[in-house]
Motif scaffolding. Structure first.
Motif, PDB file in Angstrom:
ATOM      1  N   SER A  27       0.738  -1.499  -0.211  1.00 49.89           N
ATOM      2  CA  SER A  27       0.256   0.179   0.205  1.00 49.89           C
ATOM      3  C   SER A  27       0.554   1.708   0.045  1.00 49.89           C
ATOM      4  CB  SER A  27      -0.992  -0.152   1.155  1.00 49.89           C
ATOM      5  OG  SER A  27      -1.818  -1.604   1.452  1.00 49.89           O
ATOM      6  N   GLU A  28       0.709   1.914  -0.886  1.00 54.29           N
ATOM      7  CA  GLU A  28       0.971   3.389  -0.770  1.00 54.29           C
ATOM      8  C   GLU A  28       0.545   3.679   0.888  1.00 54.29           C
ATOM      9  OE1 GLU A  28      -0.392   5.870  -4.014  1.00 54.29           O
ATOM     10  OE2 GLU A  28       1.323   7.414  -3.219  1.00 54.29           O
ATOM     11  N   ALA A  29       1.773   5.259   1.124  1.00 52.15           N
ATOM     12  CA  ALA A  29       1.733   5.715   2.529  1.00 52.15           C
ATOM     13  C   ALA A  29       2.222   7.004   2.252  1.00 52.15           C
ATOM     14  CB  ALA A  29       2.384   4.220   4.113  1.00 52.15           C
ATOM     15  N   GLY A  30       1.926   7.444   3.670  1.00 53.58           N
ATOM     16  CA  GLY A  30       2.018   9.068   3.868  1.00 53.58           C
ATOM     17  C   GLY A  30       2.421   9.415   5.348  1.00 53.58           C
ATOM     18  N   TRP A  31       3.140  11.156   5.458  1.00 55.13           N
ATOM     19  CA  TRP A  31       3.020  11.284   6.405  1.00 55.13           C
ATOM     20  C   TRP A  31       1.793  12.053   6.042  1.00 55.13           C
ATOM     21  CZ3 TRP A  31       4.702  10.009  11.467  1.00 55.13           C
ATOM     22  CH2 TRP A  31       5.529   9.587  11.388  1.00 55.13           C
TER      23      TRP A  31
END
Length: 116
Positions: free
Chosen positions: A32-36
């Motif tokens: 999965s793409e993830a982020g802050w």
């Protein structure tokens, strides 16, 4: 239900550095793409940086470009954010999450305060 547990941050002087980490609770993290994300007082939550599942594609908000570095370790199910040359306007609660964000999935976040 929170998908991640964040750690790190704290009080940092302007121009200083800090590191944030989070651990995912779902095995789909590795695909999965993830982020802050961050939310400053009185402001809406914003995306700071995001990284593709394999880590090859990274996008930063203009406000942090050149100062922040996002990375991930899929084997450890962790996401990190290295922050350099911090400014008072970087003061916020920082969260990690998937991108796009699933409903009702925010954790407690990690406070970063940049002040002398």
């Amino acid at each position: 239900q929170a998908q991640f547990v964040e750690s790190g941050g704290g009080l940092v002087q302007p121009g200083g550095s800090s590191r944030l980490s989070c651990v995912a609770s779902e095995s789909i993290f590795s695909i999965s793409e993830a982020g802050w994300y961050r939310q400053a007082p009185g402001r809406q939550r914003e995306l700071v940086a995001r990284i593709s599942a394999a880590g090859r594609n990274i996008i930063y908000a203009d406000s942090v470009k050149g100062r922040f570095t996002i990375s991930r370790d899929n084997a450890k199910m962790t996401l990190s954010l290295h922050m350099n040359n911090l400014r008072p306007e970087d003061t916020a609660v920082y969260y990690c999450n998937f991108f796009p964000v699933p409903p009702n999935s925010w954790g407690q976040g990690a406070q970063v305060t940049v002040s002398s």
